[in-house]
Write a protein that holds these residues in place. Structure first.
Motif, mmCIF file in Angstrom:
data_model
loop_
_atom_site.group_PDB
_atom_site.id
_atom_site.type_symbol
_atom_site.label_atom_id
_atom_site.label_comp_id
_atom_site.label_asym_id
_atom_site.label_seq_id
_atom_site.Cartn_x
_atom_site.Cartn_y
_atom_site.Cartn_z
ATOM 1 N N LEU A 141 4.605 9.146 -14.166
ATOM 2 C CA LEU A 141 5.164 10.255 -13.404
ATOM 3 C C LEU A 141 6.560 10.447 -14.281
ATOM 4 C CD1 LEU A 141 4.761 9.687 -9.633
ATOM 5 C CD2 LEU A 141 3.444 11.395 -11.098
ATOM 6 N N ASP A 142 7.013 9.612 -14.870
ATOM 7 C CA ASP A 142 8.213 9.531 -15.618
ATOM 8 C C ASP A 142 7.937 10.324 -17.152
ATOM 9 O OD1 ASP A 142 10.119 8.704 -13.500
ATOM 10 O OD2 ASP A 142 10.035 6.530 -14.404
ATOM 11 N N GLU A 181 -5.317 6.837 -8.809
ATOM 12 C CA GLU A 181 -4.075 6.866 -8.130
ATOM 13 C C GLU A 181 -2.966 7.611 -9.018
ATOM 14 O OE1 GLU A 181 -2.204 2.852 -7.362
ATOM 15 O OE2 GLU A 181 -0.232 3.683 -7.368
ATOM 16 N N LYS A 228 4.254 4.964 -11.990
ATOM 17 C CA LYS A 228 5.691 5.500 -11.728
ATOM 18 C C LYS A 228 6.177 5.998 -13.395
ATOM 19 C CE LYS A 228 7.286 3.137 -7.788
ATOM 20 N NZ LYS A 228 8.008 2.053 -7.207
ATOM 21 N N GLN A 229 5.719 5.061 -14.223
ATOM 22 C CA GLN A 229 5.783 5.482 -15.582
ATOM 23 C C GLN A 229 5.204 6.534 -16.029
ATOM 24 O OE1 GLN A 229 5.453 2.295 -18.776
ATOM 25 N NE2 GLN A 229 6.183 0.836 -17.158
ATOM 26 N N GLY A 283 0.764 -1.291 0.029
ATOM 27 C CA GLY A 283 -0.177 -0.056 -0.058
ATOM 28 C C GLY A 283 0.876 1.287 0.039
ATOM 29 N N HIS A 284 2.259 1.098 0.157
ATOM 30 C CA HIS A 284 3.019 2.434 0.308
ATOM 31 C C HIS A 284 3.707 2.516 -1.159
ATOM 32 C CE1 HIS A 284 2.615 2.592 4.590
ATOM 33 N NE2 HIS A 284 2.884 1.364 4.949
ATOM 34 N N GLU A 285 3.472 1.563 -1.831
ATOM 35 C CA GLU A 285 4.289 1.815 -3.135
ATOM 36 C C GLU A 285 3.183 2.202 -4.431
ATOM 37 O OE1 GLU A 285 6.758 -1.591 -4.228
ATOM 38 O OE2 GLU A 285 7.728 -1.485 -2.109
ATOM 39 N N LEU A 286 3.642 3.065 -5.207
ATOM 40 C CA LEU A 286 2.929 3.273 -6.299
ATOM 41 C C LEU A 286 2.948 2.099 -7.571
ATOM 42 C CD1 LEU A 286 4.102 7.095 -6.963
ATOM 43 C CD2 LEU A 286 1.819 6.369 -6.400
ATOM 44 N N ASP A 307 6.495 8.885 -19.139
ATOM 45 C CA ASP A 307 6.766 7.722 -20.303
ATOM 46 C C ASP A 307 5.413 7.390 -21.050
ATOM 47 O OD1 ASP A 307 9.384 7.476 -19.979
ATOM 48 O OD2 ASP A 307 9.183 5.701 -18.671
ATOM 49 N N ARG A 309 -1.018 14.860 -9.082
ATOM 50 C CA ARG A 309 -1.092 16.340 -8.134
ATOM 51 C C ARG A 309 0.408 16.477 -7.216
ATOM 52 N NH1 ARG A 309 -6.345 14.740 -7.795
ATOM 53 N NH2 ARG A 309 -6.044 13.418 -5.716
ATOM 54 N N LEU A 310 1.065 15.502 -6.827
ATOM 55 C CA LEU A 310 2.085 15.442 -6.278
ATOM 56 C C LEU A 310 3.266 16.281 -6.790
ATOM 57 C CD1 LEU A 310 3.666 12.510 -4.256
ATOM 58 C CD2 LEU A 310 5.055 13.649 -5.832
ATOM 59 N N LEU A 311 3.102 15.922 -8.228
ATOM 60 C CA LEU A 311 4.301 16.669 -9.093
ATOM 61 C C LEU A 311 3.947 18.059 -9.222
ATOM 62 C CD1 LEU A 311 5.527 14.053 -11.608
ATOM 63 C CD2 LEU A 311 6.448 14.767 -9.415
ATOM 64 N N ALA A 351 -3.824 11.403 -8.617
ATOM 65 C CA ALA A 351 -3.206 11.797 -7.271
ATOM 66 C C ALA A 351 -1.755 12.044 -7.244
ATOM 67 C CB ALA A 351 -3.746 10.850 -5.879
#
Lengths: 179, 181
Positions: free
Chosen positions: A14-15, A30, A11-12, A3-6, A17, A36-38, A33
């Motif tokens: 956010l990268d 997810e 992740k791709q 639950g702590h990992e995307l 890709d 929004r962090l970035l 959200a």
């Protein structure tokens, strides 16, 4: 997946890709959200205009081994210089004897720093003439152009008010003596 | 020799090494702001970053003879600044956190928007909780806008290694910012 990992696909995202539309429907929330962090990334430009003179002043200060020149104004010294060119017989034609004089009644010590002594504050102390506040030093220098300044009490750089001066490139003035 | 404004980094480095040390100011002028943002985000403080950039330029001057490829001065300088930032982070982590919040707050007062301000502040503080390696790759990619390929070339490392660092950073940031997403 913890639950702590995307999710790897997020992740791709956010990268950069893949896009949000490439995510399966169950990962869209997810992904949104995470984006929004970035959105909080601060890309504001940072300018450091003072760094140039700070670097160059530090290099120069270290070279000259003197205290910060920002503190160097001549204070309340009544300074005047008289230079006598005193031809002394044994000196070869390419050398000239020069007497430097500074009137600095409140000074505890005065020295001369210049191109002829590698700006070494210790190399050429002036001698006080009695209680008059007149400090003198006599040097034999090669013919040519020399730059110099008086250094009062090891910290205050005083250009010679009786000689021409040039900017030293770092906001101070050096006196110029041409022999 | 080209004129001062058109001189390449290599021209200037060679001139400085030949004794024209005042030309070094041109290199400082040319690159100080390019890396100011990197140093600021790495250290979380404009003041600390300015000291780091200054020290890195002085150190680069001292070691200039060791710059084997003068035309690649900027890449060589970046590694000196990077080392300086990593060392500074090891020394002074706590105070950087406090200053980071203040610096971000100052920016946001100018920008306006309480929600955006809070998001920026939270992210800035969360970045300081990352390892230096993780933080660096985040800053280079998401602040400086470099691609993984460009970062890999700059840091002489592989893209998979960078992605591993970054993906761990994402997980940590998500955990830190759970209340802000």
């Amino acid at each position: 997946m913890s639950g702590h990992e995307l999710h790897p696909l997020v992740k791709q995202l956010l990268d950069g890709d893949i896009t949000l539309a490439d995510l399966p429907a169950e990962l869209r929330a997810e992904g949104e959200a995470a984006l929004r962090l970035l959105a909080g990334v601060d890309r504001t430009d940072v300018s450091m205009p003072a760094v140039t003179w700070r670097v160059m002043a530090k290099l120069e200060r270290r070279r000259r081994r003197f205290l910060p020149w920002l503190l160097a104004p001549a204070l309340a010294i009544a300074a005047a210089l008289v230079i006598w060119l005193v031809p002394r017989t044994p000196a070869p034609a390419s050398l000239v004897t020069v007497r430097f004089v500074l009137v600095a009644p409140d000074a505890k010590q005065v020295s001369l720093a210049g191109t002829f002594n590698h700006w070494d504050l210790q190399a050429t102390p002036l001698v006080r003439a009695g209680a008059t506040g007149v400090w003198t030093a006599t040097l034999t220098l090669p013919a040519g152009q020399h730059q110099y300044a008086f250094v009062v009490d090891g910290a205050r750089w005083v250009p010679d008010p009786g000689a021409p001066a040039i900017d030293d490139g770092f906001g101070r003035r050096n006196s110029v003596l041409t022999l | 020799m080209r004129s001062g404004s058109q001189a390449t980094d290599g021209d200037i480095v060679r001139a400085v090494l030949a004794g024209d040390r005042e030309r070094y100011a041109q290199l400082v002028e040319r690159y100080r702001d390019r890396y100011a943002r990197y140093a600021t985000r790495m250290l979380g403080s404009v003041d600390a970053a300015e000291d780091a950039v200054q020290d890195a330029f002085v150190r680069a001057y001292d070691q200039l003879a060791q710059c084997k490829e003068p035309d690649k001065f900027v890449g060589w300088f970046f590694l000196i600044l990077r080392n300086r930032c990593f060392a500074e982070r090891r020394r002074n982590r706590t105070s950087a956190s406090l200053e980071a919040a203040n610096d971000v707050a100052a920016v946001d007062r100018a920008d306006g928007g309480a929600e955006a301000a809070e998001r920026r502040r939270a992210l800035q503080l969360a970045l300081l909780e990352l390892t230096a390696d993780q933080r660096e790759v985040f800053v280079l990619k998401h602040v400086e806008g470099l691609s993984y390929g460009e970062i890999a070339e700059r840091l002489s490392t592989s893209i998979p290694s960078l992605k591993m660092r970054m993906h761990r950073a994402y997980d940590k940031l998500r955990e830190q910012l759970r209340d802000h997403t």
